[in-house]
Design a protein around this motif. Structure first.
Motif, PDB file in Angstrom:
ATOM      1  N   GLU A   1       0.824  -1.217   0.000  1.00  0.00           N
ATOM      2  CA  GLU A   1       0.000   0.000   0.000  1.00  0.00           C
ATOM      3  C   GLU A   1       0.854   1.260   0.000  1.00  0.00           C
ATOM      4  O   GLU A   1       0.522   2.243  -0.670  1.00  0.00           O
ATOM      5  CB  GLU A   1      -0.949  -0.022   1.195  1.00  0.00           C
ATOM      6  N   ALA A   2       1.958   1.229   0.723  1.00  0.00           N
ATOM      7  CA  ALA A   2       2.834   2.406   0.789  1.00  0.00           C
ATOM      8  C   ALA A   2       3.552   2.665  -0.532  1.00  0.00           C
ATOM      9  O   ALA A   2       3.955   3.798  -0.813  1.00  0.00           O
ATOM     10  CB  ALA A   2       3.860   2.234   1.910  1.00  0.00           C
ATOM     11  N   HIS A   3       3.707   1.627  -1.347  1.00  0.00           N
ATOM     12  CA  HIS A   3       4.395   1.809  -2.629  1.00  0.00           C
ATOM     13  C   HIS A   3       3.643   2.763  -3.557  1.00  0.00           C
ATOM     14  O   HIS A   3       4.256   3.399  -4.420  1.00  0.00           O
ATOM     15  CB  HIS A   3       4.577   0.461  -3.332  1.00  0.00           C
ATOM     16  N   PHE A   4       2.324   2.883  -3.376  1.00  0.00           N
ATOM     17  CA  PHE A   4       1.563   3.807  -4.226  1.00  0.00           C
ATOM     18  C   PHE A   4       1.996   5.249  -3.969  1.00  0.00           C
ATOM     19  O   PHE A   4       2.090   6.055  -4.896  1.00  0.00           O
ATOM     20  CB  PHE A   4       0.059   3.637  -3.994  1.00  0.00           C
ATOM     21  N   GLY A   5       2.261   5.562  -2.710  1.00  0.00           N
ATOM     22  CA  GLY A   5       2.766   6.888  -2.378  1.00  0.00           C
ATOM     23  C   GLY A   5       4.151   7.123  -2.952  1.00  0.00           C
ATOM     24  O   GLY A   5       4.461   8.220  -3.436  1.00  0.00           O
ATOM     25  N   GLN A   6       4.986   6.077  -2.940  1.00  0.00           N
ATOM     26  CA  GLN A   6       6.339   6.212  -3.481  1.00  0.00           C
ATOM     27  C   GLN A   6       6.314   6.469  -4.990  1.00  0.00           C
ATOM     28  O   GLN A   6       7.078   7.288  -5.504  1.00  0.00           O
ATOM     29  CB  GLN A   6       7.140   4.941  -3.163  1.00  0.00           C
ATOM     30  N   VAL A   7       5.440   5.748  -5.697  1.00  0.00           N
ATOM     31  CA  VAL A   7       5.317   5.970  -7.137  1.00  0.00           C
ATOM     32  C   VAL A   7       4.794   7.377  -7.415  1.00  0.00           C
ATOM     33  O   VAL A   7       5.275   8.072  -8.314  1.00  0.00           O
ATOM     34  CB  VAL A   7       4.389   4.925  -7.782  1.00  0.00           C
ATOM     35  N   THR A   8       3.807   7.808  -6.628  1.00  0.00           N
ATOM     36  CA  THR A   8       3.239   9.139  -6.823  1.00  0.00           C
ATOM     37  C   THR A   8       4.293  10.222  -6.609  1.00  0.00           C
ATOM     38  O   THR A   8       4.373  11.197  -7.372  1.00  0.00           O
ATOM     39  CB  THR A   8       2.042   9.369  -5.879  1.00  0.00           C
ATOM     40  N   GLU A   9       5.126  10.060  -5.575  1.00  0.00           N
ATOM     41  CA  GLU A   9       6.205  11.022  -5.326  1.00  0.00           C
ATOM     42  C   GLU A   9       7.145  11.098  -6.529  1.00  0.00           C
ATOM     43  O   GLU A   9       7.573  12.186  -6.938  1.00  0.00           O
ATOM     44  CB  GLU A   9       6.998  10.603  -4.077  1.00  0.00           C
ATOM     45  N   LYS A  10       7.444   9.949  -7.109  1.00  0.00           N
ATOM     46  CA  LYS A  10       8.338   9.923  -8.276  1.00  0.00           C
ATOM     47  C   LYS A  10       7.684  10.642  -9.463  1.00  0.00           C
ATOM     48  O   LYS A  10       8.331  11.416 -10.172  1.00  0.00           O
ATOM     49  CB  LYS A  10       8.674   8.469  -8.630  1.00  0.00           C
ATOM     50  N   TYR A  11       6.393  10.385  -9.659  1.00  0.00           N
ATOM     51  CA  TYR A  11       5.664  11.025 -10.763  1.00  0.00           C
ATOM     52  C   TYR A  11       5.625  12.544 -10.572  1.00  0.00           C
ATOM     53  O   TYR A  11       5.787  13.299 -11.532  1.00  0.00           O
ATOM     54  CB  TYR A  11       4.257  10.458 -10.846  1.00  0.00           C
ATOM     55  N   LEU A  12       5.433  12.987  -9.338  1.00  0.00           N
ATOM     56  CA  LEU A  12       5.414  14.428  -9.066  1.00  0.00           C
ATOM     57  C   LEU A  12       6.751  15.072  -9.426  1.00  0.00           C
ATOM     58  O   LEU A  12       6.797  16.199  -9.940  1.00  0.00           O
ATOM     59  CB  LEU A  12       5.088  14.679  -7.588  1.00  0.00           C
ATOM     60  N   GLN A  13       7.839  14.359  -9.182  1.00  0.00           N
ATOM     61  CA  GLN A  13       9.156  14.882  -9.558  1.00  0.00           C
ATOM     62  C   GLN A  13       9.291  14.928 -11.072  1.00  0.00           C
ATOM     63  O   GLN A  13       9.865  15.884 -11.623  1.00  0.00           O
ATOM     64  CB  GLN A  13      10.263  14.023  -8.950  1.00  0.00           C
ATOM     65  N   TYR A  14       8.758  13.926 -11.758  1.00  0.00           N
ATOM     66  CA  TYR A  14       8.800  13.934 -13.228  1.00  0.00           C
ATOM     67  C   TYR A  14       8.033  15.136 -13.781  1.00  0.00           C
ATOM     68  O   TYR A  14       8.429  15.724 -14.792  1.00  0.00           O
ATOM     69  CB  TYR A  14       8.212  12.648 -13.796  1.00  0.00           C
ATOM     70  N   LEU A  15       6.927  15.489 -13.128  1.00  0.00           N
ATOM     71  CA  LEU A  15       6.175  16.669 -13.564  1.00  0.00           C
ATOM     72  C   LEU A  15       7.025  17.934 -13.445  1.00  0.00           C
ATOM     73  O   LEU A  15       6.979  18.806 -14.313  1.00  0.00           O
ATOM     74  CB  LEU A  15       4.891  16.816 -12.744  1.00  0.00           C
ATOM     75  N   ILE A  16       7.785  18.027 -12.364  1.00  0.00           N
ATOM     76  CA  ILE A  16       8.685  19.173 -12.190  1.00  0.00           C
ATOM     77  C   ILE A  16       9.773  19.163 -13.269  1.00  0.00           C
ATOM     78  O   ILE A  16      10.089  20.196 -13.867  1.00  0.00           O
ATOM     79  CB  ILE A  16       9.331  19.154 -10.791  1.00  0.00           C
ATOM     80  N   ASP A  17      10.312  17.965 -13.534  1.00  0.00           N
ATOM     81  CA  ASP A  17      11.356  17.831 -14.560  1.00  0.00           C
ATOM     82  C   ASP A  17      10.811  18.113 -15.958  1.00  0.00           C
ATOM     83  O   ASP A  17      11.570  18.467 -16.872  1.00  0.00           O
ATOM     84  CB  ASP A  17      11.944  16.415 -14.540  1.00  0.00           C
ATOM     85  N   GLY A  18       9.498  17.929 -16.120  1.00  0.00           N
ATOM     86  CA  GLY A  18       8.887  18.110 -17.426  1.00  0.00           C
ATOM     87  C   GLY A  18       9.114  16.949 -18.385  1.00  0.00           C
ATOM     88  O   GLY A  18       8.833  17.049 -19.580  1.00  0.00           O
ATOM     89  N   LYS A  19       9.590  15.828 -17.835  1.00  0.00           N
ATOM     90  CA  LYS A  19       9.854  14.670 -18.692  1.00  0.00           C
ATOM     91  C   LYS A  19      10.034  13.416 -17.844  1.00  0.00           C
ATOM     92  O   LYS A  19      10.329  13.493 -16.638  1.00  0.00           O
ATOM     93  CB  LYS A  19      11.101  14.896 -19.537  1.00  0.00           C
ATOM     94  N   LEU A  20       9.862  12.273 -18.501  1.00  0.00           N
ATOM     95  CA  LEU A  20      10.189  10.986 -17.898  1.00  0.00           C
ATOM     96  C   LEU A  20      11.610  10.609 -18.302  1.00  0.00           C
ATOM     97  O   LEU A  20      12.142  11.156 -19.277  1.00  0.00           O
ATOM     98  CB  LEU A  20       9.222   9.907 -18.404  1.00  0.00           C
ATOM     99  N   PRO A  21      12.247   9.674 -17.578  1.00  0.00           N
ATOM    100  CA  PRO A  21      13.531   9.161 -18.071  1.00  0.00           C
ATOM    101  C   PRO A  21      13.371   8.662 -19.497  1.00  0.00           C
ATOM    102  O   PRO A  21      12.321   8.128 -19.875  1.00  0.00           O
ATOM    103  CB  PRO A  21      13.827   7.997 -17.102  1.00  0.00           C
ATOM    104  N   GLU A  22      14.402   8.817 -20.328  1.00  0.00           N
ATOM    105  CA  GLU A  22      14.257   8.571 -21.760  1.00  0.00           C
ATOM    106  C   GLU A  22      13.871   7.137 -22.096  1.00  0.00           C
ATOM    107  O   GLU A  22      13.296   6.878 -23.154  1.00  0.00           O
ATOM    108  CB  GLU A  22      15.540   8.957 -22.498  1.00  0.00           C
ATOM    109  N   TRP A  23      14.139   6.208 -21.196  1.00  0.00           N
ATOM    110  CA  TRP A  23      13.822   4.810 -21.475  1.00  0.00           C
ATOM    111  C   TRP A  23      12.401   4.436 -21.049  1.00  0.00           C
ATOM    112  O   TRP A  23      11.880   3.391 -21.461  1.00  0.00           O
ATOM    113  CB  TRP A  23      14.822   3.887 -20.759  1.00  0.00           C
ATOM    114  N   GLU A  24      11.735   5.256 -20.230  1.00  0.00           N
ATOM    115  CA  GLU A  24      10.454   4.864 -19.663  1.00  0.00           C
ATOM    116  C   GLU A  24       9.355   4.687 -20.720  1.00  0.00           C
ATOM    117  O   GLU A  24       8.646   3.679 -20.721  1.00  0.00           O
ATOM    118  CB  GLU A  24       9.999   5.881 -18.612  1.00  0.00           C
ATOM    119  N   VAL A  25       9.181   5.664 -21.591  1.00  0.00           N
ATOM    120  CA  VAL A  25       8.090   5.572 -22.566  1.00  0.00           C
ATOM    121  C   VAL A  25       8.291   4.406 -23.534  1.00  0.00           C
ATOM    122  O   VAL A  25       7.377   3.581 -23.709  1.00  0.00           O
ATOM    123  CB  VAL A  25       7.899   6.898 -23.321  1.00  0.00           C
TER     124      VAL A  25
END
Length: 469
Positions: free
Chosen positions: A425-449
């Protein structure tokens, strides 16, 4: 000469205009992609049709960057009622309560309402998967970021639409990302870390269909407890036309982990995948079992196509044997009705290297908690042991407290402090935190998509192969 000068002047003006226009377009694109700065409350979530409990787990914690007002768009019914109860449970719990404020729109036109009003900038979806790919595409087309629970696609026919959604997301300057919680499970993280150390693991073997180089197997249960309460599942969860078969649902996680561990941060393509074999089979539920988990006295009309006598047959189990860049891999998911007393969902994994096997087990002898074993296959065990102890010592810089425990001359296990085992259950928060950082970066890591595309290509092609058998 005068005419020539005028022509040159005109060309300069035209070039300046073109350059200016291009610069403005580039700046606009950058502005779109950098619309998030980490400011308090700048991310405004819209939750779409939250029929799965995963939708609520994203809100089990608060985030500084996320506005506490969340807009919910859903059809009227028990799914949205149950979702709001879960959020209220988080808001009223005794320890570390949340403070979400849900603004709810209920109606058959819930999706159209969300797109037309657009009160948020991130759409979160976890629920009925029948129209999920279409919803994702249209949400991206409206210029809205998407954080989606798996799976983002459940049929081979809809896979091209998901590919187009990723292309459109790039054009629109928004981020499309799926919630891969299992990357944050500590034994999996350490299995990956050790597999990247040549002195310990060597190279990943090629393997064979009978003995893959990397295997991921997951056992789940229809009846279980979430946040301390018996989970009530919607009836549509048992309709594979709405939920998806197991081979394209939970297997999303397993294929993701195979890619993430065997080829970390390597950009993959569909041509790297070869489906070797695949199969699917049912979990059979009695009316009593169905009632226990749905609270319904009888099967809805849409499930009767899957009823034999009075037994509901759900194609929730599936296995894909495939090659990824020439390496043999297997992803397998099994759904039972209920776990034995004291047990829970379990995970098994093995990575076979030149010098050792890295094995995760979660059975009775492990107390149903995942444990990572290192099994030496090296000729010189003494030399291997020295390399292993040095490697684990090096890993303590990032994972303080981990240590080796010797089981036999050729086998060890990692002892891992409880602080790292935060739970699913806590992993959902961890993924969300990572996604929020990607929003700040304006991109995902180049391999993700590209790798998300390959992941869903593998699951849908695996289903296609299984359907032929």
């Amino acid at each position: 000469m005068k005419n020539l000068s005028m022509l040159v002047f005109a060309l300069v003006i035209m070039l300046s205009a073109c350059t200016g226009g291009s610069q403005k377009s580039t700046e606009t694109q950058k502005e779109t992609k950098a619309m998030f700065t980490g400011t308090k409350g700048e991310v405004k979530i819209m939750t779409l049709d939250p029929g799965h409990f995963h939708a609520a787990l994203v809100q089990k914690s608060m985030y500084e960057q996320v506005d506490p007002v969340v807009y919910v768009f859903a059809p009227d019914g028990e799914d949205v009622v149950d979702h709001l109860k879960r959020i209220e449970g988080f808001n009223t719990r005794a320890e570390n309560p949340t403070s979400w404020e849900e603004k709810v729109y209920k109606g058959d036109d819930f999706f159209e309402k969300m797109i037309s009003e657009k009160p948020g900038n991130v759409m979160m979806t976890a629920g009925n998967n029948a129209k999920k790919t279409d919803y994702i595409y249209k949400t991206i087309d409206a210029g809205i970021n998407v954080l989606a629970d798996k799976p983002m696609v459940i049929t081979p026919d809809e896979f091209p639409m998901l590919e187009k959604a990723f292309q459109l997301a790039d054009e629109k300057g928004v981020l499309l990302y799926d919630i891969m919680t299992e990357r944050h499970e500590i034994t999996t993280m350490l299995q990956r870390e050790l597999s990247q150390l040549p002195e310990v693991f060597g190279k990943l073997l090629v393997g064979s269909e009978e003995e893959p180089a990397i295997t991921k197997e997951s056992v789940h249960h229809f009846f279980k407890y979430v946040s301390g309460k018996a989970l009530k599942r919607p009836a549509w969860f048992f309709d594979t036309a709405q939920q998806g078969e197991g081979i394209v649902d939970v297997n999303t996680h397993l294929v993701d982990l195979i890619q993430w561990e065997a080829f970390p941060e390597v950009i993959l393509s569909k041509s790297d995948v070869e489906i070797v074999s695949a199969r699917r089979w049912t979990t059979d539920l009695t009316p009593e079992m169905f009632k226990k988990v749905t609270y319904l006295d009888e099967y809805p009309e849409y499930l009767k196509k899957d009823v034999d006598g009075d037994v509901l047959k759900v194609y929730s189990n599936g296995e894909i044997n495939f090659k990824l860049k020439g390496i043999y891999a297997k992803a397998s998911v099994i759904w039972n009705f209920q776990a034995p007393e004291g047990a829970a969902d379990t995970h098994y994994s093995i990575m076979r290297g030149e010098k050792c096997n890295l094995v995760i087990e979660q059975g009775e002898k492990e107390g149903y908690k995942p444990k990572l074993y290192i099994e030496s296959t090296a000729g010189d065990v003494k030399e291997f042991a020295g390399s292993l102890y040095n490697a684990v010592e090096g890993l303590t810089a990032n994972y303080p407290g981990i240590a080796l425990e010797k089981i036999s001359d050729k086998k060890w296990t990692l002892t891992i402090p409880d602080k790292y085992s935060v739970g699913h259950e806590a992993h959902f928060g961890q993924v969300t935190e990572k996604y929020l950082q990607y929003l700040i970066d304006g991109k995902l890591p180049e391999w993700e998509v590209p790798n998300m595309i390959v992941k869903y290509y593998t699951t849908t092609e695996g289903m296609k192969a299984a359907m032929k058998d």
